[in-house]
Design a protein around this motif. Structure first.
Motif, PDB file in Angstrom:
ATOM      1  N   PRO A  71       0.823  -1.223   0.000  1.00 37.65           N
ATOM      2  CA  PRO A  71       0.000   0.000   0.000  1.00 37.65           C
ATOM      3  C   PRO A  71       0.853   1.268   0.000  1.00 37.65           C
ATOM      4  O   PRO A  71       2.052   1.247   0.278  1.00 37.65           O
ATOM      5  N   TYR A  72       0.190   2.370  -0.305  1.00 39.04           N
ATOM      6  CA  TYR A  72       0.792   3.707  -0.254  1.00 39.04           C
ATOM      7  C   TYR A  72       1.976   3.836  -1.207  1.00 39.04           C
ATOM      8  O   TYR A  72       3.027   4.394  -0.864  1.00 39.04           O
ATOM      9  N   GLU A  73       1.813   3.303  -2.418  1.00 41.23           N
ATOM     10  CA  GLU A  73       2.829   3.424  -3.471  1.00 41.23           C
ATOM     11  C   GLU A  73       4.214   2.968  -3.012  1.00 41.23           C
ATOM     12  O   GLU A  73       5.225   3.585  -3.294  1.00 41.23           O
ATOM     13  N   THR A  74       4.218   1.859  -2.302  1.00 41.11           N
ATOM     14  CA  THR A  74       5.462   1.252  -1.840  1.00 41.11           C
ATOM     15  C   THR A  74       5.615  -0.110  -2.514  1.00 41.11           C
ATOM     16  O   THR A  74       4.647  -0.869  -2.613  1.00 41.11           O
ATOM     17  N   THR A  75       6.826  -0.397  -2.990  1.00 41.93           N
ATOM     18  CA  THR A  75       7.086  -1.658  -3.693  1.00 41.93           C
ATOM     19  C   THR A  75       8.301  -2.352  -3.094  1.00 41.93           C
ATOM     20  O   THR A  75       9.310  -1.708  -2.780  1.00 41.93           O
ATOM     21  N   PHE A  76       8.165  -3.660  -2.912  1.00 42.94           N
ATOM     22  CA  PHE A  76       9.272  -4.488  -2.455  1.00 42.94           C
ATOM     23  C   PHE A  76       9.899  -5.162  -3.668  1.00 42.94           C
ATOM     24  O   PHE A  76       9.210  -5.809  -4.464  1.00 42.94           O
ATOM     25  N   TYR A  77      11.216  -4.991  -3.839  1.00 44.58           N
ATOM     26  CA  TYR A  77      11.947  -5.592  -4.946  1.00 44.58           C
ATOM     27  C   TYR A  77      13.002  -6.540  -4.391  1.00 44.58           C
ATOM     28  O   TYR A  77      13.664  -6.228  -3.395  1.00 44.58           O
ATOM     29  N   SER A  78      13.189  -7.675  -5.050  1.00 49.28           N
ATOM     30  CA  SER A  78      14.274  -8.572  -4.653  1.00 49.28           C
ATOM     31  C   SER A  78      14.744  -9.367  -5.859  1.00 49.28           C
ATOM     32  O   SER A  78      13.943  -9.747  -6.717  1.00 49.28           O
ATOM     33  N   THR A  79      16.033  -9.593  -5.925  1.00 46.98           N
ATOM     34  CA  THR A  79      16.642 -10.389  -6.991  1.00 46.98           C
ATOM     35  C   THR A  79      17.681 -11.297  -6.367  1.00 46.98           C
ATOM     36  O   THR A  79      18.592 -10.832  -5.664  1.00 46.98           O
ATOM     37  N   PHE A  80      17.563 -12.605  -6.618  1.00 44.27           N
ATOM     38  CA  PHE A  80      18.484 -13.599  -6.082  1.00 44.27           C
ATOM     39  C   PHE A  80      19.224 -14.254  -7.238  1.00 44.27           C
ATOM     40  O   PHE A  80      18.614 -14.585  -8.257  1.00 44.27           O
ATOM     41  N   HIS A  81      20.516 -14.447  -7.076  1.00 45.39           N
ATOM     42  CA  HIS A  81      21.334 -15.142  -8.059  1.00 45.39           C
ATOM     43  C   HIS A  81      21.738 -16.494  -7.490  1.00 45.39           C
ATOM     44  O   HIS A  81      22.363 -16.567  -6.422  1.00 45.39           O
ATOM     45  N   ILE A  82      21.409 -17.535  -8.216  1.00 47.12           N
ATOM     46  CA  ILE A  82      21.789 -18.886  -7.818  1.00 47.12           C
ATOM     47  C   ILE A  82      22.768 -19.417  -8.857  1.00 47.12           C
ATOM     48  O   ILE A  82      22.465 -19.469 -10.047  1.00 47.12           O
ATOM     49  N   THR A  83      23.943 -19.795  -8.412  1.00 39.56           N
ATOM     50  CA  THR A  83      24.931 -20.435  -9.282  1.00 39.56           C
ATOM     51  C   THR A  83      25.215 -21.828  -8.744  1.00 39.56           C
ATOM     52  O   THR A  83      24.666 -22.232  -7.707  1.00 39.56           O
ATOM     53  N   GLU A  84      26.079 -22.562  -9.432  1.00 39.70           N
ATOM     54  CA  GLU A  84      26.417 -23.899  -8.964  1.00 39.70           C
ATOM     55  C   GLU A  84      27.244 -23.865  -7.686  1.00 39.70           C
ATOM     56  O   GLU A  84      27.331 -24.859  -6.973  1.00 39.70           O
ATOM     57  N   GLU A  85      27.854 -22.711  -7.388  1.00 48.45           N
ATOM     58  CA  GLU A  85      28.702 -22.597  -6.211  1.00 48.45           C
ATOM     59  C   GLU A  85      27.991 -21.969  -5.017  1.00 48.45           C
ATOM     60  O   GLU A  85      28.284 -22.294  -3.871  1.00 48.45           O
ATOM     61  N   GLN A  86      27.042 -21.051  -5.271  1.00 43.77           N
ATOM     62  CA  GLN A  86      26.475 -20.311  -4.154  1.00 43.77           C
ATOM     63  C   GLN A  86      25.132 -19.679  -4.531  1.00 43.77           C
ATOM     64  O   GLN A  86      24.769 -19.598  -5.703  1.00 43.77           O
ATOM     65  N   THR A  87      24.437 -19.228  -3.497  1.00 49.96           N
ATOM     66  CA  THR A  87      23.232 -18.421  -3.657  1.00 49.96           C
ATOM     67  C   THR A  87      23.503 -17.070  -3.018  1.00 49.96           C
ATOM     68  O   THR A  87      23.988 -16.995  -1.885  1.00 49.96           O
TER      69      THR A  87
END
Length: 359
Positions: A71-87
């Motif tokens: 609400p109230y023009e608020t946005t949650f953003y998230s980006t996760f990178h998963i590789t063969e070695e790590q997250t």
């Protein structure tokens, strides 16, 4: 940490499936030098990340984007990178809009420059420009902090207060062996100003940026000082088919070097790239890029001549959810075993866009 992220991702994906994008990226890489030599590639005067991209077939990453509108023009953003070695967490932040202003806080890509705020799958070329790689890393400048941005007609102005964790140009860690204290955080500040002009079917973009932060290095050299970076950017678009853009960055580091010898230190380094992209149709585009590191001075001494890189790339979208890149790169910027070494590189890459996505 990986277990916590996995549980979080599963819960979020189950609760909000409409907010998910899953983007796997695969490639085939061939270089006419061995993997051992590539791992030993260095650029005098610059901190270069370790090179782990071996010849052959690769699963580069799986990117998972989870966004949610609050609400109230608020946005949650998230980006996760998963590789063969790590997250790893690439970005996770909240953005709040208040009329012409937007506020953000968390971990995010800095809004300096043109390319920095975009993820790799948005780029036309597979690799980030050379000046970005040498000043910020092959992923650009991503930091924890807060930012404010205002849009007023044709102008966009912004400022960011960041921790300064980027080890390529900044850093705040203590170096106990030489009595160097840890710097207080936040230690990195950015400012940027951009403008966009529309003239008929042509669009023009210009911008400037400024970064100021602390500098620490504790590897083959031991350095303590301050870093300032100045940036210029431009872009020209015509009929949504042709786009020309370029960026220039100048970095100045002042401080002291403790190892291998104790002395005052002054680094003045700069470089640029310019690239042109033309779309033959809605599915196929071709692009050329030229990279140049045109200044590399330490304490007034020029330690390298111009360092160059030439790139050619074709992007093809056979269907809406698939992007194929075919690229050739001629590299003439590094040294291997203290000798200048040029090498050729061929990349074939395929990216899949599942869920809500943009190319």
């Amino acid at each position: 940490m990986v277990r916590v992220l996995t549980v979080f991702l599963c819960l979020f994906m189950f609760a909000y499936p409409e907010e998910i994008s899953i983007i796997p990226d695969f490639s085939y890489i061939y270089r006419d030098i061995s993997d051992r030599k590539y791992e030993n590639l260095e650029v005098p005067g610059f901190s270069l990340e370790e090179n782990h991209k071996e010849n052959g077939f690769r699963l580069n990453y799986v990117e998972i984007k989870l966004n949610y509108h609050l609400p109230y023009e608020t946005t949650f953003y998230s980006t996760f990178h998963i590789t063969e070695e790590q997250t790893e967490i690439d970005e996770i932040y909240l953005r709040k809009k208040i009329q012409n202003l937007s506020l953000k806080g968390g971990k995010f890509r800095s809004s300096i420059g043109i390319i920095n705020s975009s993820h790799q799958h948005f780029w036309f070329f597979s690799q980030i420009p050379l000046i970005y790689q040498l000043l910020f890393s092959e992923h650009g400048l991503t930091e924890k902090g807060v930012g404010i941005e205002g849009r007023f007609n044709m102008l966009t102005a912004g400022a960011e207060i960041l921790n300064g964790e980027n080890e390529i140009s900044f850093g705040y860690q203590a170096i106990d062996k030489y009595g160097i204290d840890e710097e207080k955080r936040p230690s990195l500040y950015t400012l940027y100003l951009k403008t966009d002009l529309n003239v008929g079917r042509q669009k023009y973009h210009f911008g400037i940026s400024y970064l100021k932060g602390k500098r620490r290095k504790n590897e083959d050299e031991v350095i303590s000082g301050n870093t300032q970076i100045y940036g210029l950017e431009f872009m020209f678009k015509k009929d949504k088919k042709t786009k020309i853009q370029g960026e220039y960055f100048f970095r100045e580091i002042k401080g002291k070097m403790y190892y291998p010898s104790y002395q005052n230190l002054s680094k003045k380094q700069s470089g640029f790239y310019i690239q042109a992209v033309h779309y033959l149709n809605k599915k196929t585009g071709i692009g050329l890029r030229y990279d140049n590191i045109n200044r590399n001075k330490i304490n007034g001494e020029k330690i390298t001549q111009n360092l160059e890189k030439y790139s050619f790339c074709v992007n093809y979208l056979p269907v809406d959810h698939i992007k194929i890149r075919i690229g050739y790169i001629y590299n003439n910027y590094g040294k291997i075993d203290s000798s200048k070494k040029d090498f050729n590189e061929f990349i074939a890459e395929i990216t899949l866009f599942l869920g809500k996505h943009k190319h």
